[in-house]
Scaffold this motif. Structure first.
Motif, PDB file in Angstrom:
ATOM      1  N   ILE B 204       0.853  -1.197   0.000  1.00  6.57           N
ATOM      2  CA  ILE B 204       0.000   0.000   0.000  1.00  6.57           C
ATOM      3  C   ILE B 204       0.886   1.244   0.000  1.00  6.57           C
ATOM      4  CG2 ILE B 204      -1.800   1.234   1.277  1.00  6.57           C
ATOM      5  CD1 ILE B 204      -2.930  -1.416   0.634  1.00  6.57           C
ATOM      6  N   GLN B 205       1.894   1.222   0.876  1.00  8.39           N
ATOM      7  CA  GLN B 205       2.770   2.383   1.016  1.00  8.39           C
ATOM      8  C   GLN B 205       3.486   2.701  -0.293  1.00  8.39           C
ATOM      9  OE1 GLN B 205       6.032   1.700   3.644  1.00  8.39           O
ATOM     10  NE2 GLN B 205       6.667   3.836   3.713  1.00  8.39           N
ATOM     11  N   GLU B 206       3.913   1.639  -0.973  1.00  6.41           N
ATOM     12  CA  GLU B 206       4.722   1.826  -2.172  1.00  6.41           C
ATOM     13  C   GLU B 206       3.946   2.426  -3.353  1.00  6.41           C
ATOM     14  OE1 GLU B 206       8.690  -0.158  -3.568  1.00  6.41           O
ATOM     15  OE2 GLU B 206       7.759  -0.214  -1.625  1.00  6.41           O
ATOM     16  N   ILE B 207       2.746   1.912  -3.628  1.00 14.94           N
ATOM     17  CA  ILE B 207       2.117   2.377  -4.868  1.00 14.94           C
ATOM     18  C   ILE B 207       0.684   2.902  -4.765  1.00 14.94           C
ATOM     19  CG2 ILE B 207       3.547   0.982  -6.408  1.00 14.94           C
ATOM     20  CD1 ILE B 207       1.148  -0.874  -6.752  1.00 14.94           C
ATOM     21  N   CYS B 208      -0.021   2.638  -3.671  1.00 14.11           N
ATOM     22  CA  CYS B 208      -1.441   3.010  -3.668  1.00 14.11           C
ATOM     23  C   CYS B 208      -1.633   4.498  -3.389  1.00 14.11           C
ATOM     24  CB  CYS B 208      -2.200   2.197  -2.627  1.00 14.11           C
ATOM     25  SG  CYS B 208      -2.230   0.449  -3.039  1.00 14.11           S
ATOM     26  N   ASN B 209      -2.709   5.037  -3.942  1.00 12.94           N
ATOM     27  CA  ASN B 209      -3.062   6.405  -3.541  1.00 12.94           C
ATOM     28  C   ASN B 209      -4.260   6.392  -2.594  1.00 12.94           C
ATOM     29  OD1 ASN B 209      -4.807   5.692  -5.635  1.00 12.94           O
ATOM     30  ND2 ASN B 209      -5.213   7.826  -6.137  1.00 12.94           N
ATOM     31  N   ARG B 210      -5.101   5.338  -2.707  1.00 12.10           N
ATOM     32  CA  ARG B 210      -6.220   5.230  -1.773  1.00 12.10           C
ATOM     33  C   ARG B 210      -6.268   3.813  -1.203  1.00 12.10           C
ATOM     34  NH1 ARG B 210     -11.104   6.210  -4.195  1.00 12.10           N
ATOM     35  NH2 ARG B 210     -12.040   6.660  -2.181  1.00 12.10           N
ATOM     36  N   VAL B 211      -6.840   3.714  -0.021  1.00  2.46           N
ATOM     37  CA  VAL B 211      -6.806   2.425   0.672  1.00  2.46           C
ATOM     38  C   VAL B 211      -8.087   2.199   1.474  1.00  2.46           C
ATOM     39  CG1 VAL B 211      -5.599   3.407   2.668  1.00  2.46           C
ATOM     40  CG2 VAL B 211      -5.394   0.963   2.220  1.00  2.46           C
ATOM     41  N   ALA B 212      -8.481   0.942   1.530  1.00  4.37           N
ATOM     42  CA  ALA B 212      -9.562   0.547   2.428  1.00  4.37           C
ATOM     43  C   ALA B 212      -9.009  -0.542   3.335  1.00  4.37           C
ATOM     44  CB  ALA B 212     -10.753   0.018   1.634  1.00  4.37           C
ATOM     45  N   VAL B 213      -9.313  -0.465   4.613  1.00  5.70           N
ATOM     46  CA  VAL B 213      -8.854  -1.480   5.565  1.00  5.70           C
ATOM     47  C   VAL B 213     -10.053  -2.351   5.922  1.00  5.70           C
ATOM     48  CG1 VAL B 213      -7.681  -1.897   7.755  1.00  5.70           C
ATOM     49  CG2 VAL B 213      -7.260   0.222   6.489  1.00  5.70           C
ATOM     50  N   MET B 214      -9.859  -3.667   5.799  1.00  6.69           N
ATOM     51  CA  MET B 214     -10.976  -4.573   6.073  1.00  6.69           C
ATOM     52  C   MET B 214     -10.728  -5.429   7.295  1.00  6.69           C
ATOM     53  SD  MET B 214     -12.330  -6.056   2.494  1.00  6.69           S
ATOM     54  CE  MET B 214     -13.783  -6.711   3.305  1.00  6.69           C
ATOM     55  N   GLU B 215     -11.814  -5.711   8.006  1.00  7.21           N
ATOM     56  CA  GLU B 215     -11.751  -6.659   9.108  1.00  7.21           C
ATOM     57  C   GLU B 215     -13.099  -7.331   9.228  1.00  7.21           C
ATOM     58  OE1 GLU B 215      -9.501  -6.477  13.248  1.00  7.21           O
ATOM     59  OE2 GLU B 215     -11.357  -5.363  13.302  1.00  7.21           O
ATOM     60  N   LYS B 216     -13.095  -8.649   9.354  1.00 11.22           N
ATOM     61  CA  LYS B 216     -14.310  -9.459   9.515  1.00 11.22           C
ATOM     62  C   LYS B 216     -15.408  -9.066   8.530  1.00 11.22           C
ATOM     63  CE  LYS B 216     -13.444 -10.404  14.364  1.00 11.22           C
ATOM     64  NZ  LYS B 216     -13.194  -9.412  15.411  1.00 11.22           N
ATOM     65  N   GLY B 217     -15.033  -8.910   7.269  1.00 14.28           N
ATOM     66  CA  GLY B 217     -16.037  -8.649   6.237  1.00 14.28           C
ATOM     67  C   GLY B 217     -16.498  -7.214   6.122  1.00 14.28           C
ATOM     68  N   GLU B 218     -15.922  -6.338   6.930  1.00 16.19           N
ATOM     69  CA  GLU B 218     -16.339  -4.941   6.856  1.00 16.19           C
ATOM     70  C   GLU B 218     -15.158  -4.043   6.527  1.00 16.19           C
ATOM     71  OE1 GLU B 218     -19.707  -3.788   9.830  1.00 16.19           O
ATOM     72  OE2 GLU B 218     -18.432  -5.273  10.794  1.00 16.19           O
ATOM     73  N   ILE B 219     -15.481  -2.908   5.912  1.00 19.90           N
ATOM     74  CA  ILE B 219     -14.441  -1.905   5.703  1.00 19.90           C
ATOM     75  C   ILE B 219     -14.433  -1.030   6.949  1.00 19.90           C
ATOM     76  CG2 ILE B 219     -13.756   0.111   4.358  1.00 19.90           C
ATOM     77  CD1 ILE B 219     -14.864  -1.240   1.897  1.00 19.90           C
ATOM     78  N   ILE B 220     -13.330  -1.049   7.677  1.00 14.61           N
ATOM     79  CA  ILE B 220     -13.309  -0.317   8.941  1.00 14.61           C
ATOM     80  C   ILE B 220     -12.719   1.074   8.779  1.00 14.61           C
ATOM     81  CG2 ILE B 220     -13.319  -2.312  10.488  1.00 14.61           C
ATOM     82  CD1 ILE B 220     -10.281  -2.117  10.576  1.00 14.61           C
ATOM     83  N   GLU B 221     -12.030   1.308   7.667  1.00 15.32           N
ATOM     84  CA  GLU B 221     -11.449   2.622   7.454  1.00 15.32           C
ATOM     85  C   GLU B 221     -11.120   2.747   5.976  1.00 15.32           C
ATOM     86  OE1 GLU B 221      -8.951   3.260  10.794  1.00 15.32           O
ATOM     87  OE2 GLU B 221      -8.111   5.093   9.992  1.00 15.32           O
TER      88      GLU B 221
END
Lengths: 219, 351
Positions: B204-221
């Motif tokens: 993510i750090q190297e190439i992404c410009n946007r990110v979604a963090v997932m946990e237990k089937g949900e996007i938490i951030e």
């Protein structure tokens, strides 16, 4: 031990008969069995052409035919054989039950070979938008080719074994020779020679299969 | 480009239901390199498979190019899939075919003329740096080379979206970096929108410009990488961020400081005190001589830098610092106000 009642010519004829029976029933059996195996794989739950009805009909039919020992199948379908080739004795009469025996066997073996193809390959195919036919043609079959060749090798050897029983309907072949001359007339020489011939044929078939499979796997 | 609206995905196996995705809402814009990060079992793989409909949502809607996929028939779905390339963790190359034939497959499926295939595949293999490997078989290649073949194959049909399913997870760090650089080039040169799922924050750090963090089937951030890295809110996100950015002292360092300041406190004058602050600089603040000014301007405050670290994300610098201030309460408060005024995020650290 070397005194025998049969001639070289009889041996040659018997070998020819065996080869004809194996060749023809393998050919027709493959033409039925390979599509059968493909159908089993694509219609099974989760397959590219999933069909519960088709699969649940086809699957037990194959099991039923496969559960009959060849010697019983041979006599049980004599009426059907007569209907198809107009006779119930001779080499052509033996080819019918041999084909019916081997086709579901090939179907099962082909099914197993195709199931070995990695799930990921099929997922890649699906992600490219391949049609079910394209999945079979460009992904399943090429990836399973080596294994399919070994499958047909196994089927051929099984078929050679089954031809030995073809004597029951006067089918001829080396197996028949061994039973009717070697066993029933106490001609040990015929038994020994027959065994040697069968071993050579089976070895040859297996080596050829291994060679072709290796070639297919690494092109 | 890609939108998911209130998406749920439920798997049912032997009567046991498993909610793989819950209330997923996300938008991937054209030209994004959108990362989805989560531990295994978080539902990332299911999520990315919704985009090309390898998985269908149980509830909710997936739109690609503004068109809802649930309204497509089989034929339209197939056409849509040709516009979306996909690469995989285990490459999924045909072992029985040469590199050339592997890359050619998507074109063969669309019945492209042979001469066009020849030209396009040659061009793609040059692009991914495997011009000399056309006649090799996949089992003669290294992992990185196999993934390059996978990338070339995914690009063959000229897609506008590329999905990467843990594309670097089977590769060593150096190979990972080179594959990521290749993906970045694809994004820039061909203007292809990329969606990546991974469990490695460095990706993510190297190439992404946007990110979604997932946990237990949900996007938490979710948000820009800078936002999520700079101010992670959820504990899981913080854990991920910590794998690539050190933002606080190591525990043995902490203990040492605690012992020291406890000693110093006994020797303090009545109106003096010691405070520890955590500072966060983003962007240009990170390159200004703020600390220098602080040191010069507030001579009554004794400044001690306990920890400092700089990280670059999306060519923006993110700085973390832990400082100890010793002095009068008013002087310390003034110094803190100065830092806040300079745009530094400052937070007192209670020992």
């Amino acid at each position: 031990m070397f005194s025998t009642s049969i001639t070289l010519n009889q041996f040659i004829v018997a070998i020819q008969e065996t080869l004809v029976m194996v060749g023809v029933s393998l050919l027709i059996g493959s033409l039925i069995g390979i599509p059968l195996g493909i159908l089993l794989v694509v219609t099974r739950p989760g397959g590219v052409l999933e069909s519960k009805l088709f699969y649940s009909v086809l699957n037990p039919i194959i099991n039923i035919v496969r559960s009959l020992p060849f010697i019983i199948l041979l006599v049980a379908i004599i009426p059907f054989t007569r209907m198809l080739v107009n006779t119930s004795i001779g080499t052509s009469a033996a080819i019918v039950p041999l084909t019916i025996y081997i086709a579901p066997y090939i179907g099962r073996l082909v099914e197993n070979s195709l199931l070995e193809v990695k799930e990921g390959i099929l997922e890649a195919a699906e992600s490219m938008g391949a049609t079910p036919f394209q999945v079979i043609r460009y992904f399943l079959l090429p990836e399973a080719l080596g294994s399919l060749i070994l499958t047909l090798t196994t089927a051929t050897i099984g078929l050679i074994g089954a031809t030995a029983m073809a004597g029951v309907v006067g089918g001829g072949g080396v197996g028949d020779l061994a039973i009717s001359f070697g066993y029933q007339r106490f001609d040990t020489f015929v038994i020994v020679v027959t065994c040697i011939i069968l071993v050579i044929i089976v070895q040859g078939v297996q080596s050829l299969g291994n060679y072709l499979a290796r070639k297919a796997r690494r092109n | 480009m890609i939108q998911m609206q209130d998406v749920y995905k439920v798997f049912e196996r032997k009567g046991v239901t498993n909610e793989a995705l819950k209330n997923i809402n996300l938008t991937v814009n054209k030209g994004d390199i959108f990362g989805v990060i989560g531990y295994s079992g978080a539902g990332k793989s299911t999520l990315i498979r919704l985009v090309n409909y390898l998985e269908r949502p149980t509830k909710g809607r997936v739109l690609v190019d503004g068109k809802p996929l649930d309204l497509f028939d089989t034929k339209q779905l197939r056409a849509m899939k040709k516009n979306i390339g996909m690469i995989f963790q285990h490459f999924n190359l045909l072992e029985s075919k040469t590199v050339f034939d592997n890359v050619a497959i998507p074109l063969v499926l669309t019945k492209t003329p042979k001469t066009d295939i020849q030209q396009r595949v040659t061009e793609l293999l040059e692009f991914v740096g495997l011009g000399d490997k056309a006649k090799s078989f996949p089992n003669e290649l290294s992992g990185g080379q196999k993934q390059r073949v996978g990338i070339a194959r995914a690009l063959a049909s000229n897609p506008s979206i590329l999905l990467c399913d843990e594309a670097t997870s089977a590769l060593d760090p150096q190979t990972t970096r080179s594959i990521l650089q290749l993906l970045k080039r694809i994004n820039e040169e061909y203007n292809i929108t990329i969606m990546i799922i991974t469990h490695e924050m460095s990706v993510i750090q190297e190439i992404c410009n946007r990110v979604a963090v997932m946990e237990k089937g949900e996007i938490i951030e979710q948000g820009t990488v800078l936002e999520v890295f700079g101010k992670p809110k959820h504990p899981t996100t913080k854990n991920f961020v910590r794998t690539v950015i050190q933002d606080s002292m190591q525990s043995n360092m902490k203990e040492l400081i605690q012992r020291q300041s406890a000693q110093q406190r006994h020797q303090l004058d009545a109106n003096q005190q010691i405070q520890i602050y955590k500072l966060e600089f983003v962007g240009e603040h990170a390159s200004e001589p703020i600390i220098h000014t602080l040191y010069r301007k507030y001579v009554n405050v004794q400044l001690n830098i306990l920890f400092a670290n700089m990280t670059e994300i999306q060519s923006t610098t993110l700085g973390h610092m832990v400082i100890q201030l010793k002095g009068n309460n008013e002087d310390i408060q003034e110094a803190v106000a100065f830092l806040e005024d300079k745009g530094v995020t400052i937070r007192e650290v209670k020992e």
